[in-house]
Design a protein around this motif. Structure first.
Motif, PDB file in Angstrom:
ATOM      1  N   ARG A 116       0.836  -1.199   0.000  1.00  0.00           N
ATOM      2  CA  ARG A 116       0.000   0.000   0.000  1.00  0.00           C
ATOM      3  C   ARG A 116       0.863   1.238   0.000  1.00  0.00           C
ATOM      4  NH1 ARG A 116      -2.355   3.667   3.764  1.00  0.00           N
ATOM      5  NH2 ARG A 116      -1.274   2.698   5.508  1.00  0.00           N
ATOM      6  N   ALA A 118      -0.204   5.160   0.667  1.00  0.00           N
ATOM      7  CA  ALA A 118      -1.322   6.065   0.963  1.00  0.00           C
ATOM      8  C   ALA A 118      -2.630   5.437   0.490  1.00  0.00           C
ATOM      9  CB  ALA A 118      -1.079   7.438   0.379  1.00  0.00           C
ATOM     10  N   GLU A 214       5.123  16.306  10.168  1.00  0.00           N
ATOM     11  CA  GLU A 214       4.841  17.740  10.182  1.00  0.00           C
ATOM     12  C   GLU A 214       3.368  18.000  10.403  1.00  0.00           C
ATOM     13  OE1 GLU A 214       6.612  19.944   6.934  1.00  0.00           O
ATOM     14  OE2 GLU A 214       8.447  18.759   7.230  1.00  0.00           O
ATOM     15  N   ARG A 216      -0.146  19.527  10.256  1.00  0.00           N
ATOM     16  CA  ARG A 216      -0.909  20.132   9.167  1.00  0.00           C
ATOM     17  C   ARG A 216      -2.259  20.583   9.699  1.00  0.00           C
ATOM     18  NH1 ARG A 216       0.254  17.809   4.063  1.00  0.00           N
ATOM     19  NH2 ARG A 216      -1.171  19.381   3.242  1.00  0.00           N
TER      20      ARG A 216
ATOM     21  N   ALA B 131       1.464   4.753  11.023  1.00  0.00           N
ATOM     22  CA  ALA B 131       0.259   5.445  10.543  1.00  0.00           C
ATOM     23  C   ALA B 131      -0.994   4.630  10.876  1.00  0.00           C
ATOM     24  CB  ALA B 131       0.340   5.691   9.042  1.00  0.00           C
ATOM     25  N   ALA B 211      -4.089  12.808   9.866  1.00  0.00           N
ATOM     26  CA  ALA B 211      -3.559  13.677   8.803  1.00  0.00           C
ATOM     27  C   ALA B 211      -2.952  14.946   9.388  1.00  0.00           C
ATOM     28  CB  ALA B 211      -4.669  14.030   7.813  1.00  0.00           C
ATOM     29  N   GLY B 214       0.479  14.670  10.588  1.00  0.00           N
ATOM     30  CA  GLY B 214       1.504  14.476   9.567  1.00  0.00           C
ATOM     31  C   GLY B 214       1.591  13.051   9.047  1.00  0.00           C
ATOM     32  N   TYR B 215       0.660  12.192   9.481  1.00  0.00           N
ATOM     33  CA  TYR B 215       0.684  10.794   9.048  1.00  0.00           C
ATOM     34  C   TYR B 215      -0.087  10.591   7.745  1.00  0.00           C
ATOM     35  CZ  TYR B 215       2.376   9.379  13.673  1.00  0.00           C
ATOM     36  OH  TYR B 215       3.114   9.209  14.807  1.00  0.00           O
ATOM     37  N   ASP B 216       0.279   9.528   7.068  1.00  0.00           N
ATOM     38  CA  ASP B 216      -0.538   8.980   6.000  1.00  0.00           C
ATOM     39  C   ASP B 216      -1.941   8.754   6.574  1.00  0.00           C
ATOM     40  OD1 ASP B 216      -1.873   7.076   4.421  1.00  0.00           O
ATOM     41  OD2 ASP B 216      -0.558   5.449   5.073  1.00  0.00           O
ATOM     42  N   TYR B 218      -4.456   7.180   5.644  1.00  0.00           N
ATOM     43  CA  TYR B 218      -5.157   5.933   5.313  1.00  0.00           C
ATOM     44  C   TYR B 218      -4.818   4.786   6.276  1.00  0.00           C
ATOM     45  CZ  TYR B 218      -6.913   8.325   1.272  1.00  0.00           C
ATOM     46  OH  TYR B 218      -7.575   9.218   0.474  1.00  0.00           O
ATOM     47  N   GLY B 219      -4.148   5.118   7.374  1.00  0.00           N
ATOM     48  CA  GLY B 219      -3.820   4.078   8.357  1.00  0.00           C
ATOM     49  C   GLY B 219      -5.050   3.421   8.958  1.00  0.00           C
ATOM     50  N   PHE B 265      -2.431  15.122   1.157  1.00  0.00           N
ATOM     51  CA  PHE B 265      -1.798  14.430   2.276  1.00  0.00           C
ATOM     52  C   PHE B 265      -1.216  13.083   1.861  1.00  0.00           C
ATOM     53  CE2 PHE B 265      -4.872  17.400   3.884  1.00  0.00           C
ATOM     54  CZ  PHE B 265      -4.359  17.894   5.073  1.00  0.00           C
ATOM     55  N   GLU B 266      -1.261  12.820   0.550  1.00  0.00           N
ATOM     56  CA  GLU B 266      -0.858  11.495   0.046  1.00  0.00           C
ATOM     57  C   GLU B 266       0.612  11.179   0.323  1.00  0.00           C
ATOM     58  OE1 GLU B 266      -2.190   8.986  -2.439  1.00  0.00           O
ATOM     59  OE2 GLU B 266      -4.157   9.529  -1.647  1.00  0.00           O
ATOM     60  N   GLN B 268       2.378  11.963   2.912  1.00  0.00           N
ATOM     61  CA  GLN B 268       2.777  11.907   4.327  1.00  0.00           C
ATOM     62  C   GLN B 268       3.230  10.493   4.702  1.00  0.00           C
ATOM     63  OE1 GLN B 268       0.447  15.752   6.040  1.00  0.00           O
ATOM     64  NE2 GLN B 268      -0.425  13.823   6.664  1.00  0.00           N
ATOM     65  N   PRO B 269       4.196  10.400   5.624  1.00  0.00           N
ATOM     66  CA  PRO B 269       4.807   9.091   5.885  1.00  0.00           C
ATOM     67  C   PRO B 269       3.925   8.156   6.710  1.00  0.00           C
ATOM     68  CG  PRO B 269       5.725  10.756   7.349  1.00  0.00           C
ATOM     69  CD  PRO B 269       4.808  11.490   6.398  1.00  0.00           C
ATOM     70  N   SER B 270       4.157   6.869   6.551  1.00  0.00           N
ATOM     71  CA  SER B 270       3.460   5.894   7.396  1.00  0.00           C
ATOM     72  C   SER B 270       4.405   5.323   8.462  1.00  0.00           C
ATOM     73  CB  SER B 270       2.854   4.777   6.559  1.00  0.00           C
ATOM     74  OG  SER B 270       3.879   4.078   5.901  1.00  0.00           O
TER      75      SER B 270
END
Lengths: 228, 294
Positions: A116, A118, A214, A216, B131, B211, B214-216, B218-219, B265-266, B268-270
């Motif tokens: 996966r 995102a 970060e 948001r 995430a 989100a 700062g996370y992905d 979709y967790g 936000f796509e 952003q890290p997981s």
């Protein structure tokens, strides 16, 4: 996609009396010191070669997820993670909306999920591979076309379901069952221990920084309108 | 509120004919009715934050009586860092947020009034990234933000009991029967579950809070998807299934809601590697062994 198998929480139990099988089994093995006693509770099943101490349903599921390595003697072949599309879905070359569309997968297409990113899942299907929107997929066998001889996840689930006796014994055993929640007695010592684990705001900010997270801004989403 | 109006009508109706010209009695009756009304109103609106935290502490203590804390400082601290960072992105950043991993194979997570959040080892073990953890914690944090459990407690308890709790000043030690009763009633909610709209709301808010952190984003749906793929007969899912709306329904709602909302936000890290590293020592069950010898 099988990163769960790397999750070290899934490691096989180091000792047959402790570990994945859970509190109930732990307590029982204290009573009898023979783990074999767990059988009636767990549905009495060992002919399939799963590690006897795994709950059969969990064992089947772990194998389905490709975690057989953690259950010695379990199925050698590890099916990939299978999912089904819940609607007609564009197969994209890259995980972006404006990437080239390779084909359109019809509803209830069976795909193998590789990973996966995102909102996108990388998948493989009958010779084609690419990316689809993750929420167009369901891992549940609900979405599977039901036909005899299907050797996918559904079969494993059926095996698991028939291997289960359906009885659960919770009396006198700690754990998150309904009965235990109703009769739970407070554990103030554990509450104090939990307090000691708390993180300060300052610590949390440092932790986020270390992960390059970060902050948001984003408003909460309204509930979907009726009929949508 | 309704009962207060009823009481008022009752008082007024009875007092008027008997002492038709005695306005001081009428005044007293009115005053009493107003007090009752005020009390009921307070009960449904104001359990002060300190009282909420006290009530939550009682419930959290009970949950810890049902399932022990995982005896692994590293994992506990890690989960607290993720959770506290997320809580800082919300409208209640200053609650004394505490996150606890329960040493239980069941797959579940719980939010308790006042900022206590629990997640089971079983659920952690099904996760693949920070995430995903963030998504689940953010869902639970949302229950605390919106006081879903507090409302369920109020709905279930007799009005006088909540008023008693709301009225009473915080006291150190000593018996507090109203608190004790509400703690018991509150604990039972975890066996019964919340209104399903509360769960949907927590899903909607959870993806946003993750989100913001700062996370992905979709967790949370990723975890729901994983659980959806598990054998529904698995007993480790029984309580989760009993107390939550169907996973398919929750996924469908997020599927309706999320497209187009998180395009920015796509990237952003997981943080999957950090998650796996933090979980490293949790699977060895030393904790379980230590706990037994205690």
């Amino acid at each position: 996609m099988k990163p769960t198998q790397n999750n070290p929480l899934n490691k096989p139990p180091p000792h047959p009396c402790r570990g994945w099988v859970g509190e109930g089994v732990e307590t029982l093995s204290l009573l009898s010191s023979t783990p074999i006693l767990t059988f009636p509770l767990q549905g009495g099943r060992n002919k399939s070669g799963f590690n006897e101490l795994f709950r059969p349903t969990m064992a089947a599921w772990l194998c389905a997820m490709g975690l057989c390595a953690s259950a010695p003697g379990a199925l050698a072949a590890q099916p990939a993670e299978t999912a089904y599309t819940v609607r007609a879905t564009d197969l994209k070359a890259k995980p972006f909306s404006d990437a080239a569309t390779l084909s359109t997968l019809p509803e209830r297409s069976r795909v193998e999920v590789l990973g996966r990113q995102a909102s996108w899942m990388q998948i493989k299907t009958d010779g084609a591979s690419g990316w689809v929107k993750m929420l167009s997929l369901r891992f549940s066998s609900e979405g599977a076309p039901r036909k005899p001889g299907d050797t996918g996840l559904g079969t494993l689930f059926n095996v698991a379901a028939t291997g289960k006796s359906g009885s659960t014994v919770t009396t006198g055993v700690r754990g998150l069952s309904e009965e235990n929640l109703k009769t739970a007695r407070p554990d103030p010592e554990a509450l104090r221990a939990m307090q000691n684990y708390a993180a300060s705001a300052e610590n949390a900010v440092g932790f986020a920084k270390a992960g390059r997270l970060e902050k948001r801004s984003k408003d909460y989403l309204p509930p979907p309108r009726k009929g949508e | 509120m309704r009962s207060a109006i009823f009481l008022f009508a009752l008082f007024f109706g009875m007092a008027a004919p008997i002492a038709a010209f005695d306005f001081s009695d009428l005044g007293k009756a009115l005053e009493t009715a107003q007090k009752v009304q005020q009390k009921v109103k307070q009960a449904t609106e104001d359990i002060s934050e300190p009282r909420e935290i006290e009530l939550g502490g009682g419930i959290a203590g009970n949950l810890l009586g049902a399932a022990p804390l995982l005896d692994d400082r590293r994992v506990q601290r890690y989960v607290n860092h993720v959770g506290r960072w997320l809580a800082l992105q919300t409208e209640r950043p200053d609650l004394p947020w505490q996150f606890g991993v329960l040493d239980d194979n069941d797959i579940n997570a719980f939010a308790v009034p006042g900022g206590y959040v629990f997640i089971t080892r079983g659920l952690l073990a099904s996760m693949k990234s920070e995430a995903e953890l963030a998504g689940v914690l953010a869902h639970e944090i949302s229950h605390v933000l919106r006081k879903h459990h507090l409302q369920a407690i109020k709905k279930g308890a007799r009005a006088g009991l909540v008023a008693e709790l709301a009225d009473k000043a915080l006291q150190q030690g000593g018996a507090d029967p109203a608190l004790n009763k509400l703690v018991s009633a509150g604990t039972e909610i975890y066996a019964r579950g919340l209104d399903k709209n509360d769960e949907f709301e927590a899903d909607r808010m959870g993806v946003v809070i993750a989100a913001r952190g700062g996370y992905d984003p979709y967790g949370l749906p990723a975890v729901l998807q994983t659980l959806h793929g598990m054998n529904p007969q698995d007993s480790s899912l029984a309580l989760l299934f009993k107390t939550h709306p169907a996973l398919g329904e929750r996924l469908d709602l997020l599927d309706n809601l999320m497209p187009g909302q998180f395009d920015d936000f796509e990237a952003q890290p997981s943080l999957a590697p950090r998650f796996m590293q933090a979980m490293g020592k949790a699977g060895n069950n030393e904790g379980a062994a230590r706990r037994k010898t205690r």
